[in-house]
Every structure is written in structure tokens, then in C-alpha cells.
Design a protein around this motif. Sequence first.
Motif, PDB file in Angstrom:
ATOM      1  N   ALA A 221      37.313  37.457  34.878  1.00  0.00           N
ATOM      2  CA  ALA A 221      38.125  38.657  34.694  1.00  0.00           C
ATOM      3  C   ALA A 221      38.515  39.201  36.055  1.00  0.00           C
ATOM      4  O   ALA A 221      37.825  38.968  37.048  1.00  0.00           O
ATOM      5  N   GLN A 222      39.629  39.881  36.106  1.00  0.00           N
ATOM      6  CA  GLN A 222      40.078  40.472  37.364  1.00  0.00           C
ATOM      7  C   GLN A 222      41.085  41.566  37.092  1.00  0.00           C
ATOM      8  O   GLN A 222      41.627  41.680  35.994  1.00  0.00           O
ATOM      9  N   GLU A 223      41.344  42.337  38.129  1.00  0.00           N
ATOM     10  CA  GLU A 223      42.312  43.418  38.007  1.00  0.00           C
ATOM     11  C   GLU A 223      43.500  43.131  38.917  1.00  0.00           C
ATOM     12  O   GLU A 223      43.322  42.757  40.079  1.00  0.00           O
TER      13      GLU A 223
ATOM     14  N   TRP B 171      24.837  52.981  36.655  1.00  0.00           N
ATOM     15  CA  TRP B 171      25.797  52.737  37.734  1.00  0.00           C
ATOM     16  C   TRP B 171      27.130  53.427  37.465  1.00  0.00           C
ATOM     17  O   TRP B 171      27.592  53.474  36.333  1.00  0.00           O
ATOM     18  N   GLN B 172      27.716  53.943  38.541  1.00  0.00           N
ATOM     19  CA  GLN B 172      29.015  54.623  38.417  1.00  0.00           C
ATOM     20  C   GLN B 172      30.102  53.714  38.964  1.00  0.00           C
ATOM     21  O   GLN B 172      30.031  53.279  40.107  1.00  0.00           O
ATOM     22  N   GLY B 173      31.109  53.438  38.147  1.00  0.00           N
ATOM     23  CA  GLY B 173      32.230  52.621  38.614  1.00  0.00           C
ATOM     24  C   GLY B 173      31.997  51.138  38.392  1.00  0.00           C
ATOM     25  O   GLY B 173      30.895  50.705  38.044  1.00  0.00           O
ATOM     26  N   HIS B 174      33.082  50.345  38.566  1.00  0.00           N
ATOM     27  CA  HIS B 174      33.016  48.906  38.368  1.00  0.00           C
ATOM     28  C   HIS B 174      33.350  48.237  39.692  1.00  0.00           C
ATOM     29  O   HIS B 174      34.497  48.276  40.139  1.00  0.00           O
ATOM     30  N   PRO B 175      32.374  47.612  40.342  1.00  0.00           N
ATOM     31  CA  PRO B 175      32.498  47.228  41.757  1.00  0.00           C
ATOM     32  C   PRO B 175      33.668  46.307  42.101  1.00  0.00           C
ATOM     33  O   PRO B 175      34.141  46.348  43.218  1.00  0.00           O
ATOM     34  N   LEU B 176      34.112  45.459  41.172  1.00  0.00           N
ATOM     35  CA  LEU B 176      35.202  44.557  41.534  1.00  0.00           C
ATOM     36  C   LEU B 176      36.557  45.085  41.054  1.00  0.00           C
ATOM     37  O   LEU B 176      37.548  44.357  41.101  1.00  0.00           O
ATOM     38  N   SER B 177      36.603  46.315  40.598  1.00  0.00           N
ATOM     39  CA  SER B 177      37.902  46.880  40.233  1.00  0.00           C
ATOM     40  C   SER B 177      38.546  47.480  41.480  1.00  0.00           C
ATOM     41  O   SER B 177      37.897  47.675  42.505  1.00  0.00           O
ATOM     42  N   MET B 178      39.840  47.753  41.381  1.00  0.00           N
ATOM     43  CA  MET B 178      40.569  48.126  42.598  1.00  0.00           C
ATOM     44  C   MET B 178      40.253  49.538  43.085  1.00  0.00           C
ATOM     45  O   MET B 178      40.268  49.799  44.282  1.00  0.00           O
ATOM     46  N   ASP B 179      39.995  50.428  42.162  1.00  0.00           N
ATOM     47  CA  ASP B 179      39.784  51.809  42.608  1.00  0.00           C
ATOM     48  C   ASP B 179      38.301  52.127  42.796  1.00  0.00           C
ATOM     49  O   ASP B 179      37.908  53.277  42.827  1.00  0.00           O
ATOM     50  N   TYR B 180      37.508  51.104  42.962  1.00  0.00           N
ATOM     51  CA  TYR B 180      36.062  51.331  43.119  1.00  0.00           C
ATOM     52  C   TYR B 180      35.787  51.973  44.476  1.00  0.00           C
ATOM     53  O   TYR B 180      36.277  51.508  45.505  1.00  0.00           O
TER      54      TYR B 180
ATOM     55  N   LYS C  22      42.015  34.451  52.354  1.00  0.00           N
ATOM     56  CA  LYS C  22      40.800  34.763  51.592  1.00  0.00           C
ATOM     57  C   LYS C  22      41.130  34.730  50.102  1.00  0.00           C
ATOM     58  O   LYS C  22      42.235  35.091  49.713  1.00  0.00           O
ATOM     59  N   PRO C  23      40.173  34.340  49.287  1.00  0.00           N
ATOM     60  CA  PRO C  23      40.465  34.321  47.847  1.00  0.00           C
ATOM     61  C   PRO C  23      40.634  35.742  47.293  1.00  0.00           C
ATOM     62  O   PRO C  23      39.914  36.656  47.697  1.00  0.00           O
ATOM     63  N   ALA C  24      41.595  35.896  46.375  1.00  0.00           N
ATOM     64  CA  ALA C  24      41.780  37.201  45.750  1.00  0.00           C
ATOM     65  C   ALA C  24      40.728  37.417  44.672  1.00  0.00           C
ATOM     66  O   ALA C  24      40.324  38.539  44.389  1.00  0.00           O
ATOM     67  N   ARG C  25      40.327  36.327  44.029  1.00  0.00           N
ATOM     68  CA  ARG C  25      39.231  36.426  43.052  1.00  0.00           C
ATOM     69  C   ARG C  25      38.429  35.164  43.161  1.00  0.00           C
ATOM     70  O   ARG C  25      38.973  34.058  43.202  1.00  0.00           O
ATOM     71  N   PHE C  26      37.133  35.333  43.232  1.00  0.00           N
ATOM     72  CA  PHE C  26      36.214  34.210  43.360  1.00  0.00           C
ATOM     73  C   PHE C  26      35.144  34.408  42.305  1.00  0.00           C
ATOM     74  O   PHE C  26      34.371  35.351  42.369  1.00  0.00           O
TER      75      PHE C  26
ATOM     76  N   GLU D  66      47.605  44.574  40.184  1.00  0.00           N
ATOM     77  CA  GLU D  66      48.244  45.864  40.438  1.00  0.00           C
ATOM     78  C   GLU D  66      48.683  46.536  39.132  1.00  0.00           C
ATOM     79  O   GLU D  66      48.632  47.748  38.982  1.00  0.00           O
ATOM     80  N   ASN D  67      49.144  45.701  38.177  1.00  0.00           N
ATOM     81  CA  ASN D  67      49.742  46.284  36.982  1.00  0.00           C
ATOM     82  C   ASN D  67      48.983  46.009  35.698  1.00  0.00           C
ATOM     83  O   ASN D  67      49.413  46.392  34.618  1.00  0.00           O
ATOM     84  N   ARG D  68      47.881  45.293  35.776  1.00  0.00           N
ATOM     85  CA  ARG D  68      47.168  44.941  34.548  1.00  0.00           C
ATOM     86  C   ARG D  68      45.754  44.452  34.847  1.00  0.00           C
ATOM     87  O   ARG D  68      45.409  44.157  35.996  1.00  0.00           O
ATOM     88  N   TYR D  69      44.959  44.390  33.803  1.00  0.00           N
ATOM     89  CA  TYR D  69      43.687  43.671  33.867  1.00  0.00           C
ATOM     90  C   TYR D  69      43.889  42.314  33.202  1.00  0.00           C
ATOM     91  O   TYR D  69      44.809  42.139  32.406  1.00  0.00           O
ATOM     92  N   GLU D  70      43.018  41.378  33.508  1.00  0.00           N
ATOM     93  CA  GLU D  70      43.194  40.066  32.914  1.00  0.00           C
ATOM     94  C   GLU D  70      41.841  39.389  32.693  1.00  0.00           C
ATOM     95  O   GLU D  70      40.994  39.369  33.592  1.00  0.00           O
ATOM     96  N   SER D  71      41.640  38.858  31.467  1.00  0.00           N
ATOM     97  CA  SER D  71      40.466  38.011  31.230  1.00  0.00           C
ATOM     98  C   SER D  71      40.983  36.608  30.994  1.00  0.00           C
ATOM     99  O   SER D  71      41.977  36.428  30.309  1.00  0.00           O
ATOM    100  N   ILE D  72      40.302  35.636  31.557  1.00  0.00           N
ATOM    101  CA  ILE D  72      40.683  34.243  31.316  1.00  0.00           C
ATOM    102  C   ILE D  72      39.509  33.527  30.661  1.00  0.00           C
ATOM    103  O   ILE D  72      38.382  33.555  31.169  1.00  0.00           O
ATOM    104  N   TYR D  73      39.794  32.905  29.518  1.00  0.00           N
ATOM    105  CA  TYR D  73      38.782  32.085  28.831  1.00  0.00           C
ATOM    106  C   TYR D  73      39.055  30.633  29.186  1.00  0.00           C
ATOM    107  O   TYR D  73      40.073  30.086  28.781  1.00  0.00           O
ATOM    108  N   HIS D  74      38.145  30.039  29.941  1.00  0.00           N
ATOM    109  CA  HIS D  74      38.316  28.640  30.354  1.00  0.00           C
ATOM    110  C   HIS D  74      37.646  27.751  29.320  1.00  0.00           C
ATOM    111  O   HIS D  74      36.417  27.724  29.227  1.00  0.00           O
ATOM    112  N   LEU D  75      38.468  27.044  28.567  1.00  0.00           N
ATOM    113  CA  LEU D  75      37.945  26.200  27.490  1.00  0.00           C
ATOM    114  C   LEU D  75      37.956  24.737  27.901  1.00  0.00           C
ATOM    115  O   LEU D  75      38.834  24.291  28.636  1.00  0.00           O
ATOM    116  N   LYS D  76      36.950  24.004  27.389  1.00  0.00           N
ATOM    117  CA  LYS D  76      36.855  22.562  27.626  1.00  0.00           C
ATOM    118  C   LYS D  76      36.353  21.913  26.357  1.00  0.00           C
ATOM    119  O   LYS D  76      36.039  22.581  25.391  1.00  0.00           O
TER     120      LYS D  76
END
Lengths: 554, 357
Positions: free
Chosen positions: A69-71, A145-154, A509-513, A73-83
Motif C-alpha cells: 500500500a502507498q499514498e 500510536w498517533q498518525g500513520h508513519p508512511l503516509s505523506m502528512d505524517y 531513491k525508491p518512492a515505495r519499498f 499526491e491524489n490518492r491512496y493505493e493498495s496492490i494485491y500481488h497474486l501468483k
Amino acid sequence: MSLERPDSVDDAAVERTPDEIEALLGDLVVDRDDHLNAPGFVIRPDTVQETLRTLKEQAGYDHLSVVSAQEYENRYESIYHLKKYDDPTQEVSIVVPADKDHPVSESAEPVFRTADWHEREAYDLIGIEYDDHPDLRRILLPETWQGHPLSMDYDKDRPQIATLPAHANPLEEHHKDAESDTMFLNIGPHHPATHGVLHLKTVLDGEQVADVEPDIGYLHRSEEQMAQSGTYRHQIMPYPDRWDYISAGLLNEWAYARAAEDLADIEVPEYAQVIRTMGAEMCRIAAHMLALATFALDINGDFTATFMYAINDRERVQNLLEDLTGQRLMFNYFRLGGVVWDLPEPREEFFSKTRDFLDQLPESVEEYHNLITSNEVFQMRTIDTGILPPEVAKNYGATGPVARGSGVDYDLRRDDPYGYYDELDWDVVTEDGGDNFSRLLVRMREVEESAKIIEQCVDLLEDWPEDERNIQANVPRTLRPDDDTEIYRAVEGAKGELGIYIRADGTDKPARFKIRSPCFSNLQTLPEMANGEYIPDVIAALGSLDVVLGEVDR
Amino acid sequence: MGTAPAQLFPEFIVDTLGLDSVIGEVAASLVAAFVVGNIILAFTGVAGPWAKRKITAAFTDRIAVDRIGPYGLLIIPAAAVQLLAKELIIPEGVDRPSWDIAPILLPSSALLGFSVIPMGQLGPINLHLADPEVGFALVFAFASIASVSLVMAGYASNNKYSLLGGLRAVAQNLAYEIPLIVTAMSVVVFSGTLQMSGIVGAQTETLVTIAGVSIPSWYALVNPFAFVLFLTANMAEIGRNPFDIPEAPTEIVGGYQTEYSSAYFVLFYLGEFVHIFLGGAILAVTFLGGASGPGPESISFIWFVVKIWGFFLFTQWARAALPRVRIDQLIEIGWKGMLVLSFANLVLTAVIVGVIA
């Protein structure tokens, strides 16, 4: 070769083109967002279950490898990696955007049990909420815990103050229950058999376990965030050693190397691949030896000879790794495009040491069989306890020796070849028991297979022409993969499928790792194995899962 | 060998020093008990901090203590100082005074058992405190008090792991005490007496003579089946692998001793070691001819020491090599297996003795 399940109908095995999948999903697909490893389909956040169920039941995508999952600028996104367990090279990504202001997305948990923890982690770190999730709580961070550490406005400077009521024993009210005669027991976070800081919230009925819930996160070290603030070329490679730190370092490094090399299109010289393969298998032996040692500790008690014998054997292979990499634990030996240096000089000495180790290994394994696996009491304790049926294992995304101990024939070294594995002669080990004994046996037999691989690598390296010993490809000083390229790549780590998802944004640098930890998924199966068993069996089941908390919590 | 049992230790003191008043006899008894108690405590002192480490190290390819003194022997005083200097932590909510009594009860019950054990002769002294007619029953009674101590500790600690350990201790002792005593009874059928000196004396007769060497009729040789049964039940009785279930550190973190520290912890360990030695002593008296062995009678104490240390070594060997059984499996073995076998053994022995005698 692979074990066919009764319900894996013909449809499952058929490889479908991306267009066929799109046709199968029909109106569910709103857009395409292909990744380097797999076709990606964008769907609406309220059709997650329908989409995944269609893919699982009609197209055979039965392995939800990871939810990243990641955030934006304009949306959040979850990716389900299927195999597919039958053929992990057939992959598909389901991309689920969620609203920026109200990130709510349907949970995949009713379709894949494994999504439970993965979505909790996404909620915890990113802040996406999952509708229909059975238990959406924080998983790695404390509940206060307050806030979500990998979100943009953390705001990382915001003080995390947990008030005194939050520190009060949250379990107090569960201690006494007038209705039932069960007892609540905290096993861990400090307990001799949790192999690290793991907390099992256990409900006991006498000596029997009525319910057990693993509570993780005590060793969370922001590994993903740290990788996101390092440059691809050099600054990320030291971190993987610290995930599964029980001597599986090179295997972890390979996970990052594979993902980053495919992302940046780097070709690794053949010679370096052979060295990588040899080093990785040495790590696997060391890791499995420790698993065997600690499992004996759990079953036999803390004065068992088996523990020290296995540690002794691990020490031998550890010495070889030290000669090869210069380090004993945090190897940092791989580089993108190869390895950092060639075999130690004099090469003959290294080869003969390696051969000495391989020569005495069968004798050691034989001794372990004498000491534990052929001991009647040991068999009494481990056979038919902690059973994990293959269907359940798949539903939870179990991989590695845990899945193979349940008869799931899944090994990325063979099924999704990388390195030099497909050129060598070795076998994938499976056992059908699904119990604690089978998982141990798989590890013991895998040690022998690893030894076969190392021996072939040594043969190859010995005869390698001196002027063709190219240990690193030409890699640019700074790597800047194209903007908005995404990749998910996995290798067979000591504990199972260790995968890395990277999204590049055109910088160095990676934007999401995102790290797909095999232990994380494997540990989730513990309640399935332990419920209804006795306390000692819970300990045995946990030992046979062989989790490393550094990798679970990252 | 086979001579009349020598004077008991307290009587020897009385006679030697000419103390024939009541006070003199009491004083002599106390002195004798003090000597015997200290011998056992000295064994424990050597076994706990030093021998156990060395033995385990030998089994597991290590070296163990070797820094202080010859062969690391000075670790014994060092460990004593270290353990006793630690803070005694008394957790909130423990049930006193039973929490304090339990660690005292365990070693004293085991030490009490030695009051009727004939430990053999050392020079003119016969290390045997008392020889009542029911000595054999008495020693098992003393040894069983240990279970009470474990339950007390487990219950009084106000800790769930301790409680589980205490419950396991009861279940285990119930399952094993009965086969243990029933098997011991088969020995009584042979010897026809409950008196310790009688049982030992009955084993001095010659069983067979091979090439001029006469083999004594130790009950381990007369009835090896009973010996194996007794040995197994004895391991459960003293709570050692594969039956260290009430402690099981990897499952219930030490069980009943989880909450004990410092001197109380030492007392528990002391109690466990004395209990192992008592188990060895009972085994020696019942099946291995007591203190008898080749050589003159006057050094038979040495043979006794060899036998109980041999048993200690055996427990450590089991600890290094054997897996721990599960509590339900243990109870099943005890009630469904051992109990049946021990009764079969008793009946068979009775029939054989009845037919022959």
C-alpha cells in the motif's frame, strides 16, 4: 513434479494472457496499470472481493503473495500481488485506488485469509481503512500510536505520548471471567521459546489451548522507511542482512538485488551468479541448522546436546561465509550487478575447506537423525501435532519449509528460476505430514540439497577460466529507474518467499519499498496449528515455523 | 560381607564418648544427623555449581567453568556468594507464609529421607542414623513431601506459570508415585522385611558364582524388569528429563520456581539436587545392594558414593539426550502403562517367591 490438488481444475494451470484476464474480469476492470513483473488491473475499491474471488476460483491465482500500500499526491493505493502456487511466474497485480480524503477499500480477507495481517499493516503504516475486515487494528505499532508513519502528512516530530490509562494492563478484564473457566496467559514477549520478542496472547482451558493470538511489532525498526531514504546503488544493500538476521543474510540481499536489477535492467555476469548461488546456499544451511538447534531446544529442554551440535555445524559454515564475505553476520556482500569481491585467495584453500565441510555434513545429519528424528519420544511429541493442511497453508500465503512440510510443492528457486539454480542438479523437498515433524524433516533434507548445490558450484568455480572471472557488471554510479515503474520480485529465502516491491519515481531513491516477509505470513498460521493442542505443542509449532522476529516486524 | 549390621552412627558416638544419659543420646543423635546432613549438602554443593556444568559440557562438546581454581572448582564458593548476595524479590500478592515455607520444605523433606538410608561404613563408623522396622516405607513417605512443597510454591506464587507448574507436579507425582511404590513392594516380597538393613542384608547372598567370582544377589540382577520400572518411575519422581515437566523452562518458564530468587531459589535447587541424590540412594538400597561392593567392609561408604553419583550422572545424561514428553502423554504412560506393569511385576514376584520358598 507439482502436487495437483483435487480442486485445481484445468483452468488453474492454463496460462492466460493479460487480455484474457481482462476479459475474464469484464466490467470490474476500470483501467490498466502494468508492472514490470505482471499485468496490473485497476479496480474500484468496493469490488476487491469479487475480483480476487474470480481470479482465485476461475483463473487459479491461489497465492496472495503480498499486499503493498502507498499514498500518492491524489490518492491512496493498495496492490494485491497474486501468483499461482503451481507456477509463480504467472502473476497479476490488482491495483485498488482509494479516495485521498476517505481512504476506504474493501478487505480481501474473506477471499484470502492472509490479507488479514497484510491489510492491518497497510492500515497501520499508510492509513488505508479496509471495509469488512474482521479485526482492523494496528499490528506493528502500539495501539496508542498517533498518525500513520508512511503516509505523506505524517509528522515525525509529534511526540508520541501514551497516557497512563493506555499503559494499564489492557488484559486485566480478561483475567477473570465468570462465564467460562478458561485462563488467559501471556506467553512472551520475554519467554524462552518465543525466539525473540514475540507475544502470544493465549487462552487456556486447563493445559489445552483454546485460542492463541500472536502479537507482533516489538522488533519493528522501520526497515521499509530506511530503504526508502537510501539510494539504490549502495545505501540499501546493508539493510537486508538485518531482516532475517539468523545467518540468512545473503538470501535477503538477493531479494533486493533481484528486484533492483530487474528494475534497472542490469545483467549479472554468470561467474557472479555462481558465487551468489553458492553463498546463498551456505546461508540456507546455517539458517536451517539454527532452526534445527532451537527446535531441539524447544522439545528437549535447555540442556540438550543437539543444540550445541547443530550450533557447531553452523559455526563451520559460518567460517566459510566469513572467508567469503569478510563478515560473520551482516555480510553486505552482494552489489547490484554482482558481488563485491571475488573468492578469497588462495582459492584452493577455500575450495578445500568447503569440500571438507561438505564431506562431514552427511555424518552430522545422520547424527541428528539418530539423536532426534529417530527418537521415539521425539516422534511422539512432534508427529501429528501442529497440523497445517495444505489448503490452509495456501490460504495463509505460507511458503518455504512451512508450505513444503504441508506438501505444497512450491520453491521459487525452481519455479521462478534466478541465479544459477536452473543449471544445477538438485531437488525440491516436500513432506506430506503437515505436522511439526514434517517441517523439521523438510529442513534437514534441504540441508542436504543445499550441500549438493554448493558442491556443484565449487566444481564450476574451480574450473572457471581466470580471464572470465567477472564479478560485477558495469553499473552506472547513480541509478535512476524511470518514473512510475513498479516491480515485485521474490526469491526463496531461508524461511520462504522473500519479496520486494519497489516503485520508482525517477529519483535515485525508491518512492515505495515494501518487504514481503515469509515469516510474517507463516506466523499468521500459528492459531490454525495450535488451537486445541496442548501448551507444549504450541511451543513446538512455533519452533517448527522457525520465525525470525526481525523479519516479521522489519 | 554378610556380617551382622554394625552399630548405628548415633549409638557409636554414645559408646565412644561414653554419653549414656538421655541428653547425651539426644546430643549424639544431633551430631550424627549434622554430619550426615553435611555430607549430603557437600555433594550438592559440588554437584550444583560445578559437576553438573562439567558433565553437561562434556555431553554437549563444550568446556564449561575452568577459569577459577583447578578445573574451575573455585566456582563453587564464587557461585555461593553470588547467589546468596542477590536481592530476594518478593512479588506482590504472594501467599505468605506458604510462599516462604515451600523452598524450605523441599530440601528438608529430601534430607529427612537420608535419616534411614544405610550409607555404608567409613572406618569404624557406620553411616546409618536410624534403622526402624518400617524404614523402607518411611523413606518413600519423606520423599513424597516434596510434592506438597511444589504445590505450595506453585499456588502461593500468584503466577500463572507457577500454577501450571504446581498442577503438573501433582499430576505427575500421582501418576508415578504409585508404580514406584508398587514396584518397591516387589522387593519387599523378596526380602520379607521393611527394615533397611534387612533389605540390604538380603542382597549380600551369592546369586551365582562365575569363574570364582561370586555375584551378589542384588535385586537389579534378580529382577531386572523391576529395576527398569523403578528407574523410570524414579526419574519422574525426581522430575528429570524426560520427565522435567513441572519445570519445563521452554514451556512454562520454570514452573513453580518462576517467582523465586536469591536464597529461595538456591533452596529450591538444593532441594532438587538432594532429591536426586535421595533417589539414587533409594535405588542403591533397593536394587544395587546398598553400600556393598568389592573390598573391605570398612570402606563401603565409597561404594555408596559411587552408586549415587552414578545415578546423578545418569540423570544428567538423560537431560542432554532425551526429549521431554508432554504432560498428557506422561500421565498416560503412568496410569495406563507403568501402573499395570508394576502390578504385574508384583503379582509375578509374589507367585515366584511363593512357589520357590
